[in-house]
Every structure is written in structure tokens, then in C-alpha cells.
Write a protein that holds these residues in place. Structure first.
Motif, PDB file in Angstrom:
ATOM      1  N   ILE A 282       0.836  -1.205   0.000  1.00 39.23           N
ATOM      2  CA  ILE A 282       0.000   0.000   0.000  1.00 39.23           C
ATOM      3  C   ILE A 282       0.870   1.255   0.000  1.00 39.23           C
ATOM      4  O   ILE A 282       0.651   2.180  -0.780  1.00 39.23           O
ATOM      5  CB  ILE A 282      -0.941   0.005   1.231  1.00 39.23           C
ATOM      6  CG1 ILE A 282      -1.964  -1.126   1.128  1.00 39.23           C
ATOM      7  CG2 ILE A 282      -1.648   1.352   1.361  1.00 39.23           C
ATOM      8  CD1 ILE A 282      -2.797  -1.321   2.385  1.00 39.23           C
ATOM      9  N   ALA A 283       1.869   1.276   0.887  1.00 42.67           N
ATOM     10  CA  ALA A 283       2.718   2.470   1.019  1.00 42.67           C
ATOM     11  C   ALA A 283       3.506   2.749  -0.258  1.00 42.67           C
ATOM     12  O   ALA A 283       3.555   3.887  -0.734  1.00 42.67           O
ATOM     13  CB  ALA A 283       3.669   2.296   2.201  1.00 42.67           C
ATOM     14  N   VAL A 284       4.114   1.710  -0.822  1.00 40.74           N
ATOM     15  CA  VAL A 284       4.939   1.903  -2.017  1.00 40.74           C
ATOM     16  C   VAL A 284       4.082   2.266  -3.227  1.00 40.74           C
ATOM     17  O   VAL A 284       4.494   3.059  -4.073  1.00 40.74           O
ATOM     18  CB  VAL A 284       5.777   0.640  -2.303  1.00 40.74           C
ATOM     19  CG1 VAL A 284       6.494   0.751  -3.639  1.00 40.74           C
ATOM     20  CG2 VAL A 284       6.794   0.423  -1.188  1.00 40.74           C
ATOM     21  N   SER A 285       2.870   1.725  -3.303  1.00 44.62           N
ATOM     22  CA  SER A 285       1.997   2.073  -4.430  1.00 44.62           C
ATOM     23  C   SER A 285       1.563   3.529  -4.362  1.00 44.62           C
ATOM     24  O   SER A 285       1.303   4.155  -5.383  1.00 44.62           O
ATOM     25  CB  SER A 285       0.764   1.164  -4.446  1.00 44.62           C
ATOM     26  OG  SER A 285      -0.088   1.426  -3.334  1.00 44.62           O
ATOM     27  N   LYS A 286       1.503   4.088  -3.144  1.00 42.21           N
ATOM     28  CA  LYS A 286       1.128   5.492  -2.974  1.00 42.21           C
ATOM     29  C   LYS A 286       2.331   6.429  -3.124  1.00 42.21           C
ATOM     30  O   LYS A 286       2.172   7.590  -3.524  1.00 42.21           O
ATOM     31  CB  LYS A 286       0.501   5.708  -1.589  1.00 42.21           C
ATOM     32  CG  LYS A 286      -0.896   5.116  -1.413  1.00 42.21           C
ATOM     33  CD  LYS A 286      -1.372   5.307   0.015  1.00 42.21           C
ATOM     34  CE  LYS A 286      -2.809   4.844   0.176  1.00 42.21           C
ATOM     35  NZ  LYS A 286      -3.766   5.761  -0.482  1.00 42.21           N
TER      36      LYS A 286
END
Length: 387
Positions: free
Chosen positions: A271-275
């Protein structure tokens, strides 16, 4: 020949043409004032010429001279220096060009350099822009095909300024074959949903992609998908920019580090890396320091950062810590009567932060602006040393 070199040197240092003067015309004027070429001079020493005429340091001249050992007279390099003077390059600029590409002194002025200048002028480049191009990519300038490449890149990047920006970090893509190397990658990115403007911005940020192999670019696209940013996503361009720096092994190591340091699960890392794909480019040391501050000092929960990973892309000493100190000081001084969400506090521009948290308290805390400025430089004023 001594007279020729003195004249060329004099023109180079004291008689650069005005911006409105044609570089080709200026070149012919310089050459017409010089003596005819002479036969090889047995006393000619390349290293001394590079120091005395081109302005290189002794160390750089020694290094450059190894590529010019075939020169037997100053006739050809004198003509090239006159060409550079005609473009308006200063003595320091000429020294930089020769140090970067010693073989530029062997270029054919009438057959190559002058036609290139004429071609670029036809594309709308000014004398100053052409001079900057020579300074940044002298090796590419020695090939007449550079004109057609510049024409293509001007359309791709949108302006000469946008083209010059990535050239500051290397000119490799100017040497790449357009049909076999560059255009296929542009097609791949277009098929991934990137528009012309996004493709141009990506190449400006990461020009290495232009000179990478098609296989490597396809690998970047696949890697972006694996980290949770598929083609067509709004973050796809940022993801390609981030993964372009690293091999797949290093990206896997970074993902593993994100699980251990902010203590995220596999799902949370995704989630964090996709954002915020740019997290992949943050050093482990920086991520560790940020995690220590955000979790131990600010008291945030790792899950809070998962959905607000942009926090980890800001400067710890230049933004995260100073903003936190200011708001904590205001709360402990009774100047703020309600809690402020940390992310909403640090995500605003510095101007907005000053307007919201500094300016309204000039009378109650006249030292606050000064203390905030000191905190942004890494200092911790006594008023910010909380117990």
C-alpha cells in the motif's frame, strides 16, 4: 603559426560575437583573419598547446593529450577554437569542452561543425542555446546526425530548456539510435497509458531510461506492477522513475527493509509503495532516522504512515522536525486549544505553515519565527527542548 594562435586566443578571450551575430559568419571572419594552414611543425607539443592555448590545467592536459598524440601541428585545433569563439564560448567554456572531449579539437569545421550549427539554427536555436549544447554534449556535436536527433527531442521534450536539463547529467541518449533504441521505448510507455507530457517529464527526471535497452524498460514496467503500481495508474510515471535507479535485487532488499524498519506487513508495504514509489529511492539510514522520530518522538503508529507515506519523502530536519516542534510549543504554551493532525500539518507549503502557525502568534511568541528558522537548520532552540 605563432601569429595564428595569438589571434585565435585573442578573439576567444576578448571578441566573442554579440547574440545577434551568426556563429557561422563569425567563424569565417575569424578564419579569414588567421594565417593559412602550415605543414606539420616538429616542435609542436600537444600538452603545451592544451595548457597555453586551450587553458587546461597541467593535469587535465596530460590526460587529454593521450587522445591527441596523432596531432603534428596546431592548424586544425586552432580552427576548431576559432569555431568555438564564433559561437561565443568563453575561455573557460572552451577549456571545459576540450577537457570533456579532447577529440573535439580534431573535428572538421567546414564538413561537420558548421553544417551542424546551420542545422540547429534552422530548428530555431539561438547562438547561446547552441553554445550550451556544445558545452554539454561536445561528443554528440561532432556528428551531423545530431541535428535530426535534436529535432526529434525538441518535439518530445517540448522545448530546448527541457532538453538541456537532462543533458546536464549526461549526453548518452543523444548518441542512441532513434529508430532502434529510443522510439521503441517511447512506444512502450505510450502503450502503458503515459501521455506525451508524462513521457517527456519521465525522461527529464530519468534520462537513463532513454539509453537503456528495450528489455530493461520492459523489466521496469513489470517491476512497477509487482510493487503494486500497474500501467495506467496515476503513480505509474513515479514508479518507473523510482525503479529505474535499481536492480530487481536491490528493490527486493528495499521492500524487505520497509517491512523491518517501519514494521509493516507485506500488504502494508504494498500500500505504502503504491502510494509513494519514491520510497524505494530513500536510503536505509534516512528511513531509520525518520522512523525513530515519527514513532518514538511524535508517537505515530506505523499503520498511520502506511496510508500517508508521503511523510517519509519530506526532509526530516528541514520540515518534519521543525513543524512538530512549533506545534508542540504552541500547544504547551496554551496557544493552540485543539490537536492538529500531523500529516495535514506537514504537507502544506512552508508559506502556508508560516501563515497558520507562526504569524498569528507574533505578539504572544515573538521569538517563534526565529526559533523555527533555527530548527530548520538543524539547531534546537531552548524553547523547543521539551521535558
Amino acid at each position: 603559426m605563432l601569429l595564428l594562435r595569438k589571434r585565435v586566443r585573442s578573439h576567444l578571450l576578448f571578441a566573442a560575437p554579440s547574440p545577434s551575430t551568426s556563429p557561422v559568419l563569425s567563424l569565417h571572419r575569424l578564419l579569414s583573419a588567421a594565417a593559412p594552414a602550415v605543414s606539420p611543425n616538429p616542435s609542436f607539443v600537444v600538452e603545451e598547446y592544451l595548457v597555453g592555448t586551450c587553458g587546461l590545467t597541467r593535469a587535465k592536459a596530460l590526460k587529454a593529450s593521450t587522445k591527441l598524440s596523432h596531432l603534428k601541428s596546431p592548424a586544425k585545433p586552432d580552427t576548431v577554437i576559432a569555431f568555438l569563439a564564433g559561437l561565443g564560448l568563453s575561455g573557460d567554456d572552451v577549456a571545459a569542452v576540450v577537457a570533456r572531449d579532447p577529440l573535439f579539437l580534431c573535428a572538421k569545421v567546414e564538413r561537420t561543425l558548421s553544417p551542424v550549427v546551420a542545422g540547429l539554427t534552422g530548428l530555431g536555436l539561438s547562438n547561446a542555446e547552441t553554445a550550451r549544447l556544445v558545452s554539454l554534449a561536445p561528443g554528440s556535436f561532432r556528428n551531423r546526425s545530431v541535428v535530426s536527433k535534436i529535432e526529434y527531442y525538441l518535439k518530445l521534450f517540448g522545448s530546448i530548456e527541457n532538453l538541456l536539463r537532462p543533458l546536464k547529467y549526461g549526453s548518452g541518449f543523444l548518441d542512441s539510435d532513434l529508430q532502434r533504441v529510443v522510439k521503441p521505448k517511447v512506444s512502450i510507455l505510450a502503450e502503458c497509458g503515459l501521455g506525451a507530457c508524462d513521457i517527456a517529464k519521465l525522461f527529464i527526471l530519468a534520462p537513463r531510461i532513454l539509453s537503456a535497452s528495450t528489455k530493461r524498460v520492459l523489466g521496469m514496467v513489470a517491476c512497477a506492477k509487482r510493487i503494486g503500481v500497474p500501467r495506467g495508474s496515476g503513480m505509474f510515471k513515479q514508479a518507473l522513475h523510482a525503479v529505474s535507479y535499481f536492480s530487481e535485487d536491490k528493490i527486493a532488499a528495499k521492500l524487505d527493509y520497509l517491512k523491518r524498519t517501519p514494521r509493516w506487513s507485506d500488504t502494508e508495504v504494498g500500500i505504502a509503495v503504491s502510494k509513494a514509489p519514491i520510497l524505494l529511492a530513500r536510503s536505509n539510514d534516512v528511513l531509520q532516522r525518520m522512523s525513530d522520530f515519527l514513532f518514538s518522538e511524535v508517537g505515530l503508529d506505523p499503520a498511520y504512515i502506511v496510508h500517508r507515506p508521503a511523510v517519509l519523502t519530506y526532509s526530516l530536519d528541514g520540515r518534519l522536525r521543525p513543524c512538530y516542534y512549533v506545534v508542540k510549543f504552541l500547544k504547551e504554551s496554551g496557544l493552540l486549544n485543539h490537536d492538529r493532525d500531523y500529516y495535514s500539518m506537514v504537507m502544506v507549503s512552508e508559506k502556508v505553515f508560516l501563515e497558520k502557525f507562526i504569524c498569528p502568534h507574533k505578539q504572544a511568541a515573538p521569538h517563534l519565527a526565529e526559533d523555527y528558522a533555527a530548527a530548520c537548520t538543524g539547531q534546537v532552540p531552548s524553547t523547543f527542548r521539551f521535558t
